[in-house]
Design a protein around this motif. Structure first.
Motif, PDB file in Angstrom:
ATOM      1  N   ILE A 193      16.350  56.728  20.268  1.00  0.00           N
ATOM      2  CA  ILE A 193      15.369  55.820  20.699  1.00  0.00           C
ATOM      3  C   ILE A 193      15.136  54.708  19.880  1.00  0.00           C
ATOM      4  CG2 ILE A 193      12.956  55.804  21.224  1.00  0.00           C
ATOM      5  CD1 ILE A 193      12.962  58.263  22.576  1.00  0.00           C
ATOM      6  N   VAL A 194      14.887  53.320  20.151  1.00  0.00           N
ATOM      7  CA  VAL A 194      14.537  52.014  19.244  1.00  0.00           C
ATOM      8  C   VAL A 194      13.025  51.981  18.952  1.00  0.00           C
ATOM      9  CG1 VAL A 194      15.162  50.065  18.683  1.00  0.00           C
ATOM     10  CG2 VAL A 194      16.954  51.306  19.761  1.00  0.00           C
ATOM     11  N   MET A 195      12.546  52.045  18.101  1.00  0.00           N
ATOM     12  CA  MET A 195      11.131  51.765  17.747  1.00  0.00           C
ATOM     13  C   MET A 195      11.001  50.577  17.184  1.00  0.00           C
ATOM     14  SD  MET A 195       9.132  55.324  17.334  1.00  0.00           S
ATOM     15  CE  MET A 195       9.863  56.342  16.061  1.00  0.00           C
ATOM     16  N   ALA A 196      10.572  49.455  17.463  1.00  0.00           N
ATOM     17  CA  ALA A 196      10.315  48.181  17.016  1.00  0.00           C
ATOM     18  C   ALA A 196       8.933  47.920  16.756  1.00  0.00           C
ATOM     19  CB  ALA A 196      11.152  47.043  17.738  1.00  0.00           C
ATOM     20  N   SER A 208      14.468  46.806  22.341  1.00  0.00           N
ATOM     21  CA  SER A 208      13.754  48.057  21.844  1.00  0.00           C
ATOM     22  C   SER A 208      13.441  48.755  22.863  1.00  0.00           C
ATOM     23  CB  SER A 208      12.956  47.870  20.824  1.00  0.00           C
ATOM     24  OG  SER A 208      13.570  47.101  19.688  1.00  0.00           O
ATOM     25  N   ASP A 209      13.133  50.123  22.712  1.00  0.00           N
ATOM     26  CA  ASP A 209      12.431  51.073  23.731  1.00  0.00           C
ATOM     27  C   ASP A 209      10.869  51.072  23.843  1.00  0.00           C
ATOM     28  OD1 ASP A 209      14.757  52.074  24.736  1.00  0.00           O
ATOM     29  OD2 ASP A 209      15.139  53.064  22.895  1.00  0.00           O
ATOM     30  N   GLU A 210      10.389  51.153  22.425  1.00  0.00           N
ATOM     31  CA  GLU A 210       9.158  51.139  22.224  1.00  0.00           C
ATOM     32  C   GLU A 210       8.738  50.056  21.052  1.00  0.00           C
ATOM     33  OE1 GLU A 210       6.871  53.301  23.485  1.00  0.00           O
ATOM     34  OE2 GLU A 210       8.691  54.145  24.668  1.00  0.00           O
ATOM     35  N   MET A 211       7.486  49.364  21.290  1.00  0.00           N
ATOM     36  CA  MET A 211       7.087  48.258  20.347  1.00  0.00           C
ATOM     37  C   MET A 211       5.692  49.033  19.823  1.00  0.00           C
ATOM     38  SD  MET A 211       9.133  46.330  22.241  1.00  0.00           S
ATOM     39  CE  MET A 211       8.446  46.061  23.575  1.00  0.00           C
ATOM     40  N   LEU A 212       5.643  49.276  18.492  1.00  0.00           N
ATOM     41  CA  LEU A 212       4.323  50.146  17.966  1.00  0.00           C
ATOM     42  C   LEU A 212       4.320  49.700  16.574  1.00  0.00           C
ATOM     43  CD1 LEU A 212       6.206  53.619  18.951  1.00  0.00           C
ATOM     44  CD2 LEU A 212       4.309  52.543  20.005  1.00  0.00           C
ATOM     45  N   ILE A 230      16.074  54.729  15.815  1.00  0.00           N
ATOM     46  CA  ILE A 230      16.438  53.631  15.142  1.00  0.00           C
ATOM     47  C   ILE A 230      15.035  53.050  14.948  1.00  0.00           C
ATOM     48  CG2 ILE A 230      17.816  51.411  15.281  1.00  0.00           C
ATOM     49  CD1 ILE A 230      19.720  53.086  17.134  1.00  0.00           C
ATOM     50  N   ILE A 231      15.039  52.704  13.653  1.00  0.00           N
ATOM     51  CA  ILE A 231      13.613  52.208  13.007  1.00  0.00           C
ATOM     52  C   ILE A 231      13.788  50.748  12.787  1.00  0.00           C
ATOM     53  CG2 ILE A 231      11.688  52.463  11.403  1.00  0.00           C
ATOM     54  CD1 ILE A 231      12.141  54.713  13.491  1.00  0.00           C
ATOM     55  N   ALA A 232      12.942  49.857  13.714  1.00  0.00           N
ATOM     56  CA  ALA A 232      13.046  48.450  13.250  1.00  0.00           C
ATOM     57  C   ALA A 232      11.860  48.044  12.843  1.00  0.00           C
ATOM     58  CB  ALA A 232      13.365  47.677  14.505  1.00  0.00           C
ATOM     59  N   THR A 233      11.521  48.371  11.544  1.00  0.00           N
ATOM     60  CA  THR A 233      10.340  47.923  10.580  1.00  0.00           C
ATOM     61  C   THR A 233      10.856  48.130   9.532  1.00  0.00           C
ATOM     62  OG1 THR A 233       8.177  47.953  10.571  1.00  0.00           O
ATOM     63  CG2 THR A 233       9.290  49.892  10.575  1.00  0.00           C
ATOM     64  N   ALA A 252      17.491  53.305   9.635  1.00  0.00           N
ATOM     65  CA  ALA A 252      17.140  51.808   9.519  1.00  0.00           C
ATOM     66  C   ALA A 252      17.820  50.988  10.313  1.00  0.00           C
ATOM     67  CB  ALA A 252      16.938  51.659   8.069  1.00  0.00           C
ATOM     68  N   ALA A 253      17.139  50.296  11.151  1.00  0.00           N
ATOM     69  CA  ALA A 253      17.764  49.083  12.100  1.00  0.00           C
ATOM     70  C   ALA A 253      18.579  48.094  10.916  1.00  0.00           C
ATOM     71  CB  ALA A 253      16.945  48.322  13.007  1.00  0.00           C
TER      72      ALA A 253
END
Ligand code: 13P
Ligand code: SF4
Length: 305
Positions: A193-196, A208-212, A230-233, A252-253
């Motif tokens: 799951i990609v969280m951005a 991405s799947d989730e914007m948080l 996958i963490i996009a931050t 980490a992305a």
């Protein structure tokens, strides 16, 4: 973790009736020793609520300033006075006043990543956790100026269907994460799951799947049955994600997404902060009172998640 320094910090904390607040991007050991960790919204609420005499803010300037605005009777310390946020510096109060002249009927929403002066000239403050709810709460017939982050602004505009006047600010840490980074990570870990973070660019968010917000990422991972993310931050949050979810994998992305200002806080600097009561962050009363109004409205509007 250096046990000798930890012992000193604990002793000094008791002596000064201090509490240590740390943002989710802080170095791992600072997050581990803090009394409370969180995102910008959670830390603001905590700063307003605590009955400690001293708040040691392990984060950047605007966060300590926010604590000083919400709790003027407390001593707020930033252990490294050069820990700023380049995005917050992308708009000055004078620039905001000029923008307001162009749109005299508009309401102003400012991201908490802004100076006290900019907050004082705004109607509402928001964080990445409640930007959508704040914008949604505003009268439909009013134009809205959103400063300084264009990417959070576009996210709020898209989610609310409102047409916002944006300022071209951005976070230099989040914009280094590219579409290519997400595509490559997805190809390698198709089940993840990609969280951005909403500060990421629009193409990254689209993939991405989730914007948080950062704390929303922690909550999401804790509730999810997925085993890979996958963490996009900023990568500092991966420390706590791993600690709280030992059976899941966090990737980490981009390993380049490091905020150099967040990493300026060290255990030694916390000791010096408590020994010498440095660096005191305060806001002049005239600005503080106006900025507090915008912040109070933000703290009242909680995110939906
Ligand atoms: P949040 O932790 O509120 O999501 O904010 C991210 C950030 O960039 C803070 O500087
Ligand atoms: Fe500012 Fe970006 Fe660092 Fe957050 S991650 S403090 S927005 S530079």
């Amino acid at each position: 973790m250096d046990e000798r320094l930890l012992g000193k910090i604990k002793k000094l904390k008791d002596e000064h009736r201090a509490v240590i607040l740390a943002h989710n991007y802080q170095p791992g050991e600072i997050q581990d020793l803090a009394d409370f960790t969180g995102d910008s919204l959670g830390l603001s609420i905590k700063a307003a609520e605590t009955d400690a005499d001293v708040i040691v803010f392990c984060g950047v300037q605007f966060m300590a300033e926010t604590a000083a605005i919400l709790s003027p009777e407390k001593t707020v310390l930033l252990p490294d006075k050069s820990a700023g946020c380049p995005m917050a510096d992308m708009i000055t109060a004078e620039q905001l006043r000029q923008l307001k002249k162009e749109y005299p009927d508009a309401l102003v929403v400012c991201y908490v990543n802004s100076s006290a002066e900019v907050k004082a000239d705004s109607d509402y403050c928001c964080t990445s956790a409640n930007a959508v709810e704040v914008v949604n709460s505003l009268p439909k017939d009013r134009r809205i100026i959103f400063v300084p982050d264009q990417h959070l602004g576009r996210f709020a505009a898209e989610r609310t269907g409102r047409d916002l006047v944006l300022w071209p600010g951005y976070c230099h840490v989040h914009v280094v994460i590219t579409e290519d980074d997400i595509r490559t990570a997805r190809a390698k870990y198709p089940d993840a799951i990609v969280m951005a973070h909403p500060e990421c660019t629009e193409p990254v968010k689209e993939l991405s799947d989730e914007m948080l917000s950062t704390s929303q990422m922690l909550k999401f991972a804790a509730r999810s049955t997925a085993k890979r993310f996958i963490i996009a931050t900023e990568i500092g949050i991966i420390h706590t994600l791993k600690k709280e979810n030992p059976n899941a994998q966090f990737i980490a992305a981009s390993e380049r997404a490091i905020c150099p200002n967040m990493k300026k806080i060290t255990m030694e600097k916390i000791v010096w902060a408590l020994e010498d009561m440095q660096y005191k962050i305060s806001v002049p009363n005239a600005i503080r009172e106006k900025a507090k109004k915008a912040l109070d409205k933000m703290v009242e509007i909680l995110p939906a998640r």
